[in-house]
Enzyme design. Structure first.
Site, PDB file in Angstrom:
ATOM      1  N   LYS A 280       0.836  -1.202   0.000  1.00  0.00           N
ATOM      2  CA  LYS A 280       0.000   0.000   0.000  1.00  0.00           C
ATOM      3  C   LYS A 280       0.873   1.255   0.000  1.00  0.00           C
ATOM      4  O   LYS A 280       1.993   1.216   0.492  1.00  0.00           O
ATOM      5  CB  LYS A 280      -0.870   0.029   1.266  1.00  0.00           C
ATOM      6  CG  LYS A 280      -2.012  -0.958   1.303  1.00  0.00           C
ATOM      7  CD  LYS A 280      -2.783  -0.827   2.622  1.00  0.00           C
ATOM      8  CE  LYS A 280      -3.908  -1.845   2.730  1.00  0.00           C
ATOM      9  NZ  LYS A 280      -4.971  -1.663   1.731  1.00  0.00           N
ATOM     10  N   ARG A 354     -10.280 -11.630   2.186  1.00  0.00           N
ATOM     11  CA  ARG A 354     -11.107 -12.714   1.639  1.00  0.00           C
ATOM     12  C   ARG A 354     -10.348 -14.038   1.654  1.00  0.00           C
ATOM     13  O   ARG A 354     -10.935 -15.109   1.741  1.00  0.00           O
ATOM     14  CB  ARG A 354     -11.599 -12.333   0.244  1.00  0.00           C
ATOM     15  CG  ARG A 354     -10.526 -12.167  -0.787  1.00  0.00           C
ATOM     16  CD  ARG A 354     -10.978 -11.372  -2.007  1.00  0.00           C
ATOM     17  NE  ARG A 354     -11.023  -9.927  -1.743  1.00  0.00           N
ATOM     18  CZ  ARG A 354     -11.429  -9.018  -2.623  1.00  0.00           C
ATOM     19  NH1 ARG A 354     -11.845  -9.393  -3.817  1.00  0.00           N
ATOM     20  NH2 ARG A 354     -11.443  -7.741  -2.312  1.00  0.00           N
TER      21      ARG A 354
END
Ligand code: BES
Ligand code: MN
Ligand code: ZN
Length: 508
Positions: A280, A354
């Site tokens: 990020k 996920r």
């Protein structure tokens, strides 16, 4: 914060401050509200004078402090806004505003005048519960790392007065019940606010074990060896880059009803999400210490469920891992096999939530065959773009479960909004080389493709997914627009919502 119920009038108490409230009046309506007669008397006319100066109007978030004279404490008058919009949520916010206004101002004890908060729409018990929520959560601050603190309200008392003295037993019960919930949210916030150097996967597992001991819950911790044995390739891949190995934690509360149903609650517990190899950008990366909020909420929900003895059996699953880049980290292009046998093509290591949930959902589905699954996860930035940082996204494959959660949302003031899940989203997550892919090359319905991905791991179980990416924490940029009972940092979102659902949901 300590919370008490007292039959007497609030003005008869020796509290440092009495809290009362008023609705907003129309522009032209200059008459002093009749409901404030006692307040005016207690301040010997000072309130009426303030009203005449137009200092007090009753606007939302308006807080007026009037001193009652030598050794008589203060009156804190909170604006409630328009009467037509009044709800329990108004009371939560008003109570928080009162407690906040007194922070660092030498007021230790506060007397809430219940009568000022009860209407046709909000009865005595509901108002008292909202005072407990607002007062407790509004007064919350994460002070673990502060050398000095200002000191705030330590004790709040709900005063029934002659108006509600006959409701004493019911109000006392409601307050005791809500104190459990509010204190659990505080506990959840304290844990979710811990930085990643402290709140490692092992630490979250240790917290679960300690809670289990305290409440008599069965707690099982799966370490990296056991996870490998079980075939949990998702959580192992995500945790592979960190010196702090991943953990899957399962907590079981047996249920208050005989032969009740089983509700599984599964949480994303990324103790820090750097993005991994798909790293990020630096701005706001520190917020990713809150990426464990789903798993920590699961812990809070289990604590509340067990203390309040909710009817269903509840199984909590925390999927804990730290997502860091390193020589042992998983990479884009990797294909991992998860607990239920399905394979994931990893296209972006930053879509890690996920991936850990695939094992948690697959495990709980197969091992417990629950009647329902609810997952909580700070899953996508797309959720925040779509719904903002106050409202969580709901995706559900079951109407009754969705309606039950929406009802709990209305009751608790934790906002959620249902979003669709269609075959289009299901198509989008299919992989060329494996069963599903964890990201798509185009930014499109990110919250819903994430949900479509998760659906692969719950079989045909009624399931609801709560994407709490925005609601899990507040930042300085939006803090002042948020409800006053949210402070900067972790909110504990989901604990009040899901606990309410577990208390109220039909037993069938
Ligand atoms: N933890 C983040 C989602 C998030 C974003 C939570 C902002 C709270 C605030 C999640 O793991 C993530 O990075 N998601 C990616 C997915 C994408 C790579 C498919 C995202 O939303 O950008
Ligand atoms: Mn991520
Ligand atoms: Zn994440």
């Amino acid at each position: 914060m300590k919370l008490l119920v007292d039959r007497r009038d609030a003005f008869a108490s020796a509290s440092d401050a009495v809290v009362s409230a008023l609705y907003e009046r129309g522009e032209k309506d200059d008459t002093f509200p009749r409901t404030l007669a006692k307040e005016d008397e207690a301040t010997r006319g000072a309130l009426k004078a303030a009203w005449a100066r137009k200092e007090v109007r009753g606007k939302r978030r308006e807080v007026t402090v009037v001193h009652r004279g030598a050794n008589q404490g203060r009156l804190v008058l909170v604006g409630l806004g328009a009467r037509e919009k009044y709800s329990a949520e108004t009371v939560r916010r008003a109570a928080a505003e009162a407690v906040k206004a007194l922070k660092g101002k030498g007021a230790r004890t506060v007397a809430f005048r219940l009568a000022a908060f009860v209407t046709e729409a909000v009865d005595a018990e509901a108002a008292a519960r909202a005072i407990v929520d607002g007062g407790t959560l509004g007064g919350y601050e994460f002070v673990k790392y502060k050398s000095t603190t200002e000191g705030g309200v330590e004790e709040s008392t709900v005063h029934l007065g002659e108006e509600f003295a006959r409701n004493e037993a019911a109000v006392k019960r409601a307050v005791a019940h809500e104190v459990e919930i509010a204190e659990t949210v505080v506990w959840t916030r304290d844990l979710a606010n811990l930085p990643a150097d402290t709140a490692t996967p092992e630490r979250l597992a240790a917290e679960a074990v300690a809670l289990g001991k305290e409440l008599g819950l069965k707690v099982t911790v799966f370490d990296e060896e056991k996870l490998a044995e079980m075939g949990c390739g998702g959580i192992l891949a995500v945790g592979g880059g960190s010196a702090h190995p991943p953990r899957m934690v399962v907590l079981e509360y047996a249920g208050g009803a005989r032969r009740g149903r089983t509700v599984a609650v599964v949480g994303k517990g990324i103790t820090f999400d750097s993005g991994g190899i798909s790293i990020k950008p630096a701005p706001h990366m520190s917020d990713m210490k809150f990426d464990k909020s789903g798993a920590v909420a699961v812990l809070g929900i289990l604590r509340a469920a067990a203390t309040l003895k909710v009817p269903p059996r509840v199984v909590g699953v925390m999927c804990c891992a730290e997502n860091l880049p390193s020589g042992t980290a998983y990479r884009p292009g990797d294909v991992v096999r998860t607990f239920n046998g399905k394979t994931i093509e990893v296209l972006n290591t930053d879509a890690e939530g996920r991936v850990v949930l695939s094992d948690g959902l697959g495990y709980v589905t197969q091992h417990y065959r629950p009647d329902e699954i609810i997952d909580l996860a700070t899953l996508t930035g797309a959720q925040v773009v779509a719904l903002g940082d106050d409202t969580a996204g709901l995706v559900a494959n079951d109407e009754k479960l969705a309606q039950g959660l929406l009802a709990a949302s209305a009751a608790t003031g934790e906002p959620i909004w249902r979003m669709p899940l269609t075959d289009y989203h299901r198509e989008l997550v299919k992989s060329e080389v494996g069963d599903v892919r964890n990201s798509i090359e185009i930014p499109l319905a990110g919250m819903l493709t994430a949900a479509a991905f998760l659906e692969n791991f719950v079989g045909s179980t009624p399931w609801a997914h709560l994407d709490i990416a925005g609601a899990a924490y507040t930042t300085v940029s939006t803090r002042k627009y948020q409800p006053s009972y949210q402070n900067v940092g972790a909110t504990g979102f989901g604990v009040r919502l899901v606990t309410r659902y577990l208390l109220d949901a039909p037993r069938a």
